[in-house]
Scaffold this motif. Structure first.
Motif, PDB file in Angstrom:
ATOM      1  N   GLY A 127       0.801  -1.101   0.171  1.00 23.20           N
ATOM      2  CA  GLY A 127      -0.031   0.055   0.040  1.00 23.20           C
ATOM      3  C   GLY A 127       0.922   1.281  -0.045  1.00 23.20           C
ATOM      4  O   GLY A 127       0.446   2.221  -0.770  1.00 23.20           O
ATOM      5  N   LEU A 128       1.998   1.323   0.843  1.00 17.45           N
ATOM      6  CA  LEU A 128       2.905   2.465   0.622  1.00 17.45           C
ATOM      7  C   LEU A 128       3.451   2.577  -0.679  1.00 17.45           C
ATOM      8  O   LEU A 128       3.487   3.810  -1.164  1.00 17.45           O
ATOM      9  N   TYR A 129       3.761   1.498  -1.166  1.00 13.18           N
ATOM     10  CA  TYR A 129       4.345   1.683  -2.691  1.00 13.18           C
ATOM     11  C   TYR A 129       3.127   2.134  -3.637  1.00 13.18           C
ATOM     12  O   TYR A 129       3.441   2.973  -4.390  1.00 13.18           O
ATOM     13  N   ALA A 130       2.124   1.788  -3.558  1.00 15.12           N
ATOM     14  CA  ALA A 130       0.910   2.215  -4.338  1.00 15.12           C
ATOM     15  C   ALA A 130       0.610   3.698  -4.244  1.00 15.12           C
ATOM     16  O   ALA A 130       0.242   4.541  -4.850  1.00 15.12           O
ATOM     17  N   ASP A 131       1.159   4.051  -2.923  1.00 17.71           N
ATOM     18  CA  ASP A 131       0.755   5.397  -2.298  1.00 17.71           C
ATOM     19  C   ASP A 131       2.036   6.426  -2.784  1.00 17.71           C
ATOM     20  O   ASP A 131       2.020   7.679  -2.349  1.00 17.71           O
ATOM     21  N   GLY A 132       2.865   5.782  -3.693  1.00 13.61           N
ATOM     22  CA  GLY A 132       3.981   6.892  -4.154  1.00 13.61           C
ATOM     23  C   GLY A 132       5.527   6.461  -3.459  1.00 13.61           C
ATOM     24  O   GLY A 132       6.508   7.134  -3.947  1.00 13.61           O
ATOM     25  N   ALA A 133       5.501   5.511  -2.403  1.00  7.65           N
ATOM     26  CA  ALA A 133       6.839   5.354  -2.031  1.00  7.65           C
ATOM     27  C   ALA A 133       7.680   4.770  -2.965  1.00  7.65           C
ATOM     28  O   ALA A 133       7.468   4.052  -3.677  1.00  7.65           O
ATOM     29  N   ALA A 134       9.167   5.263  -3.018  1.00  8.34           N
ATOM     30  CA  ALA A 134       9.888   4.613  -4.067  1.00  8.34           C
ATOM     31  C   ALA A 134      10.474   3.093  -3.386  1.00  8.34           C
ATOM     32  O   ALA A 134      10.689   2.814  -2.429  1.00  8.34           O
ATOM     33  N   GLY A 135      10.627   2.446  -4.594  1.00  2.00           N
ATOM     34  CA  GLY A 135      11.272   1.019  -4.588  1.00  2.00           C
ATOM     35  C   GLY A 135      12.374   1.247  -5.506  1.00  2.00           C
ATOM     36  O   GLY A 135      12.627   1.674  -6.647  1.00  2.00           O
ATOM     37  N   THR A 136      13.383   0.344  -4.970  1.00  2.00           N
ATOM     38  CA  THR A 136      14.709   0.221  -5.916  1.00  2.00           C
ATOM     39  C   THR A 136      14.522  -1.033  -6.880  1.00  2.00           C
ATOM     40  O   THR A 136      13.536  -1.624  -6.978  1.00  2.00           O
ATOM     41  N   GLU A 137      15.364  -1.165  -7.572  1.00  2.00           N
ATOM     42  CA  GLU A 137      15.513  -2.196  -8.811  1.00  2.00           C
ATOM     43  C   GLU A 137      15.237  -3.406  -8.404  1.00  2.00           C
ATOM     44  O   GLU A 137      14.400  -4.211  -8.988  1.00  2.00           O
ATOM     45  N   SER A 138      15.825  -3.814  -7.156  1.00  2.00           N
ATOM     46  CA  SER A 138      15.527  -5.253  -6.353  1.00  2.00           C
ATOM     47  C   SER A 138      14.452  -5.304  -5.578  1.00  2.00           C
ATOM     48  O   SER A 138      14.173  -6.273  -5.028  1.00  2.00           O
ATOM     49  N   GLY A 139      13.633  -4.070  -5.302  1.00  2.00           N
ATOM     50  CA  GLY A 139      12.392  -4.207  -4.688  1.00  2.00           C
ATOM     51  C   GLY A 139      12.498  -3.785  -3.367  1.00  2.00           C
ATOM     52  O   GLY A 139      11.504  -3.996  -2.693  1.00  2.00           O
ATOM     53  N   LEU A 140      13.600  -3.067  -2.698  1.00  2.00           N
ATOM     54  CA  LEU A 140      13.736  -2.477  -1.479  1.00  2.00           C
ATOM     55  C   LEU A 140      13.108  -1.097  -1.391  1.00  2.00           C
ATOM     56  O   LEU A 140      12.795  -0.374  -2.302  1.00  2.00           O
ATOM     57  N   LEU A 141      12.462  -0.770  -0.191  1.00  4.68           N
ATOM     58  CA  LEU A 141      11.690   0.399  -0.016  1.00  4.68           C
ATOM     59  C   LEU A 141      12.940   1.409   0.413  1.00  4.68           C
ATOM     60  O   LEU A 141      13.787   1.152   1.115  1.00  4.68           O
ATOM     61  N   ALA A 142      12.648   2.438  -0.420  1.00  5.41           N
ATOM     62  CA  ALA A 142      13.993   3.552  -0.458  1.00  5.41           C
ATOM     63  C   ALA A 142      13.457   4.317   0.878  1.00  5.41           C
ATOM     64  O   ALA A 142      12.481   4.920   0.817  1.00  5.41           O
ATOM     65  N   VAL A 143      14.605   4.621   1.654  1.00  5.53           N
ATOM     66  CA  VAL A 143      14.730   5.478   2.638  1.00  5.53           C
ATOM     67  C   VAL A 143      15.783   6.630   2.918  1.00  5.53           C
ATOM     68  O   VAL A 143      16.885   6.197   2.208  1.00  5.53           O
ATOM     69  N   ASP A 144      15.635   7.530   3.381  1.00  4.60           N
ATOM     70  CA  ASP A 144      16.633   8.565   3.747  1.00  4.60           C
ATOM     71  C   ASP A 144      17.586   7.951   4.477  1.00  4.60           C
ATOM     72  O   ASP A 144      17.417   7.543   5.667  1.00  4.60           O
ATOM     73  N   PRO A 145      18.809   7.848   3.940  1.00  2.00           N
ATOM     74  CA  PRO A 145      19.952   7.342   5.020  1.00  2.00           C
ATOM     75  C   PRO A 145      20.221   8.037   6.149  1.00  2.00           C
ATOM     76  O   PRO A 145      20.876   7.543   7.340  1.00  2.00           O
ATOM     77  N   ALA A 146      19.811   9.396   6.167  1.00  2.00           N
ATOM     78  CA  ALA A 146      20.171  10.096   7.306  1.00  2.00           C
ATOM     79  C   ALA A 146      19.179   9.850   8.711  1.00  2.00           C
ATOM     80  O   ALA A 146      19.553   9.969   9.775  1.00  2.00           O
ATOM     81  N   ASP A 147      17.872   9.523   8.388  1.00  4.64           N
ATOM     82  CA  ASP A 147      16.961   9.272   9.360  1.00  4.64           C
ATOM     83  C   ASP A 147      15.754   8.250   9.125  1.00  4.64           C
ATOM     84  O   ASP A 147      15.258   8.066   9.890  1.00  4.64           O
ATOM     85  N   SER A 148      15.714   7.542   7.911  1.00  5.77           N
ATOM     86  CA  SER A 148      15.155   6.646   7.576  1.00  5.77           C
ATOM     87  C   SER A 148      13.714   6.827   7.119  1.00  5.77           C
ATOM     88  O   SER A 148      12.752   6.340   7.179  1.00  5.77           O
ATOM     89  N   ARG A 149      13.628   8.298   6.924  1.00  7.83           N
ATOM     90  CA  ARG A 149      12.280   8.703   6.383  1.00  7.83           C
ATOM     91  C   ARG A 149      11.912   7.762   4.904  1.00  7.83           C
ATOM     92  O   ARG A 149      12.967   7.896   3.957  1.00  7.83           O
ATOM     93  N   ILE A 150      10.934   7.768   4.740  1.00  7.45           N
ATOM     94  CA  ILE A 150      10.391   6.813   3.697  1.00  7.45           C
ATOM     95  C   ILE A 150      10.528   7.990   2.348  1.00  7.45           C
ATOM     96  O   ILE A 150       9.863   9.111   2.563  1.00  7.45           O
ATOM     97  N   LEU A 151      11.198   7.600   1.177  1.00  6.52           N
ATOM     98  CA  LEU A 151      11.340   8.427   0.248  1.00  6.52           C
ATOM     99  C   LEU A 151      10.131   8.159  -0.936  1.00  6.52           C
ATOM    100  O   LEU A 151       9.825   7.048  -1.170  1.00  6.52           O
TER     101      LEU A 151
END
Length: 614
Positions: A530-554
């Motif tokens: 649902g997060l992915y469908a709502d616009g969250a970014a996924g990487t080529e291998s399917g990981l959920l992309a987060v900001d490395p500084a504080d882990s906010r969802i990108l």
């Protein structure tokens, strides 16, 4: 009248517990005595969560020694919040034994604690008791104004605008938890089968066969595997070790003085994998003396330089050579300082030349050959990674002796401190992983698999048991590059390997002994999909992309979501998956701390405004 801010933490396992602990540690500095409600959501009891729940077979062990497991920070962790020391698992167990710490546990766990040595491998249900205690301590350490509300249920959806409150929907409840911030710490997840697994399951259904796709072994129904029948198994990692134990000791067999005494209820396991060998044994001795100075060749400066090159970073091209150099540095620094009699030049001269030689180059090979006379003392990462490359056997029978000799040699080496450069390489792997967690990108499957194979293997006792099962004929090795095909006419699975060309093994059962891939595309978690469908970014291998500084969802434009965070193996900030060893810097602690501090600062600022309109 203003309301109390709300933080929702979805997932009550070790990561969720770690976030609560960091909230408690940072609250005095960043939040003061303001009120805050924390809603913790998990269908399993907090502390252990699903993977480390208490109701597991006592035969299932951790793959870490008691003295190598901690849930607490120390002064080696690079974090902005305060260090709050606490007992590692072995110290906690000692406190329970002498009565300084009182826990609520079943008699069998208390008896295991009574017998536990520092270098023993605890059962998972004992670890569950430790994790529950850590959670209770973290909750008790929260300031009086912060209250935790536990929800026993599965969070299946998060909704809400970027600039407004979030709704956490829990199965079986009509109304959502309304939160100002949401932190996802849901751990390992189930996945839908890929095309290959779907086809294999359909084939099995057509012919009345058994196919067990990738899963958590402790949760898999193994009763479908009949006694005495051949079973093809793909995978020789930790999931296989669990499978092996549950299908042998779990069915009444026993080990006596290195010999396996079968119960007659065991299937015959024909097991292979890409490498064709099991994960390396856990090292069976502790560190003595000077540690290699790390990082040296793969630290923040080198990582930044590699990422600033034109074009997108490629792990194999841009990062792996630096990691290989770092691992070599750790290995040879230990060899030269702890075993100088096995070297032919001085350390300073060697390290000066090593620093400028390209990894994999003839110049580096010549340098190492001149400085380290015994090939057994040299580090060959390719040979470590693929030990059966080029090895061929005329039959599976001759392969069995080769694999038993390989495992025996690995056990001897990993328990002999004369080979302590192996432990230095382990420290180098931890250092490299700590740097990669700062990257925030997708390193692909090779690195994570290599790390697990070399650094996160089973206890030596489990490999000794594997040897006994092999000698008893309960386990048969298939070799490297194992593939499985189906025969519609005969109605069987067939396994082949590159190690025994032309040979094949037939069976009416196939087990995929590995965890599901952490992928947004195939996850069974409606929360993540649902997060992915709502616009969250996924990487080529399917990981959920987060900001490395504080882990906010990108989102797909690279913007951090102001109210959603994620930590864990399904994100680009994934760590090794193992529990942190004391005094090794624990990157997961740094991630937890950064998320907790960002959340507290946001909620503090929010509470200073009129929350009725937030």
């Amino acid at each position: 009248m203003s309301r109390t801010p709300v933080l929702a933490v979805i997932g009550g396992g070790p990561r969720g517990t770690g976030v609560v602990e960091r909230i408690a540690a940072n609250a005095a500095e960043l939040y003061g005595d303001r009120p805050l409600d924390i809603h913790l959501v998990d269908p399993y009891p907090p502390g252990g969560g699903r993977i480390w729940r208490a109701d597991q077979s006592p035969l299932l062990w951790m793959n870490s020694m008691a003295e190598d497991v901690t849930m607490y920070t120390d002064d080696t962790v690079q974090l902005d919040g305060p260090v709050r020391p606490g007992p590692a698992l072995h110290t906690w167990a000692a406190r329970v034994r002498d009565g300084r710490t009182v826990i609520d546990a079943v008699p069998e766990v208390l008896e295991e604690i009574r017998r536990l040595g520092d270098q023993d491998f605890p059962s998972r249900r004992l670890q569950s008791a430790y994790l529950r205690w850590v959670y209770d301590q973290a909750r008790a350490a929260l300031p009086p104004g912060i209250t935790v509300h536990e929800h026993k249920g599965l969070a299946h959806r998060v909704s809400g605008p970027r600039d407004g409150r979030q709704h956490v929907w829990i199965e079986g409840t009509a109304e959502p938890v309304v939160a100002d911030l949401v932190v996802l710490t849901v751990g390992h997840l189930d996945a839908e089968p890929d095309d290959e697994q779907t086809a294999l399951s359909a084939f099995a259904a057509r012919h009345g066969l058994v196919h067990l796709p990738p899963d958590f072994t402790a949760d898999t129904d193994l009763t479908a595997l009949p006694a005495g029948e051949p079973v093809i198994v793909r995978g020789l990692g930790l999931a296989f070790i669990d499978l092996m134990v549950l299908l042998t000791e779990g069915r009444g067999g026993r080990h006596e003085n290195g010999v396996y005494v079968p119960s007659g209820q065991e299937p015959v396991l024909y097991v292979g994998s890409r490498r064709g060998v099991p994960y390396h044994s856990k090292i069976g001795y502790t560190w003595q003396g000077e540690r290699p100075p790390l990082p040296r060749h793969f630290g923040p400066e080198q990582l930044t330089e590699a990422l600033n090159r034109p074009g997108p970073a490629d792990f194999r091209r841009d990062l792996w050579p630096l990691i290989a150099r770092e691992l070599g540095h750790a290995h040879y620094h230990r060899l030269f300082t702890a075993h100088p009699e096995r070297t032919a030049v001085g350390l300073a001269d060697f390290e000066e030349k090593y620093a400028v030689a390209d990894p994999g180059s003839p110049e580096l090979a010549a340098l190492v050959a001149s400085a380290v006379p015994d090939p057994a003392d040299r580090l060959d990462l390719d040979a470590l990674d693929r030990p059966l490359d080029g090895v061929r056997h005329a039959s599976y029978d001759t392969l069995q002796d080769t694999l038993r000799d390989y495992i025996t040699a690995d056990l001897a080496r990993r328990h002999d401190p004369r080979h302590s450069p192996d432990l230095a390489v382990f420290l180098g792997l931890l250092s490299a992983y700590a740097q990669l967690t700062r990257l925030g990108g997708d390193t692909g499957s090779h690195w994570h698999g290599f790390f697990s194979y070399l650094a996160s293997g089973p206890p030596g006792q489990r490999l000794r048991e594997l040897l006994a099962l092999s000698r008893a004929g309960i386990v048969r090795f298939l070799g490297a590059e194992t593939t499985v095909e189906t025969d519609e006419e005969q109605g069987v699975f067939r396994a082949r390997s590159a190690t025994v060309p032309g040979a094949c093994t037939e069976a009416r059962a196939l087990v995929e002994a590995r965890l599901p891939d952490p992928s947004l595309r195939r996850t069974r978690s409606t929360l993540l999909s649902g997060l992915y469908a709502d616009g969250a970014a996924g990487t080529e291998s399917g990981l959920l992309a987060v900001d490395p500084a504080d882990s906010r969802i990108l989102d797909r434009d690279g913007r951090p979501h102001p109210r959603r965070f994620a930590l864990g193996p399904y994100t680009t900030a994934r760590s090794s998956g193992a529990f942190t060893r004391p005094r090794t810097g624990g990157p997961a602690f740094r991630q937890n701390d950064a998320t907790a501090r960002t959340a507290l600062a946001f909620l503090r600022d929010l509470s200073c405004r009129d929350l009725r309109t937030a």
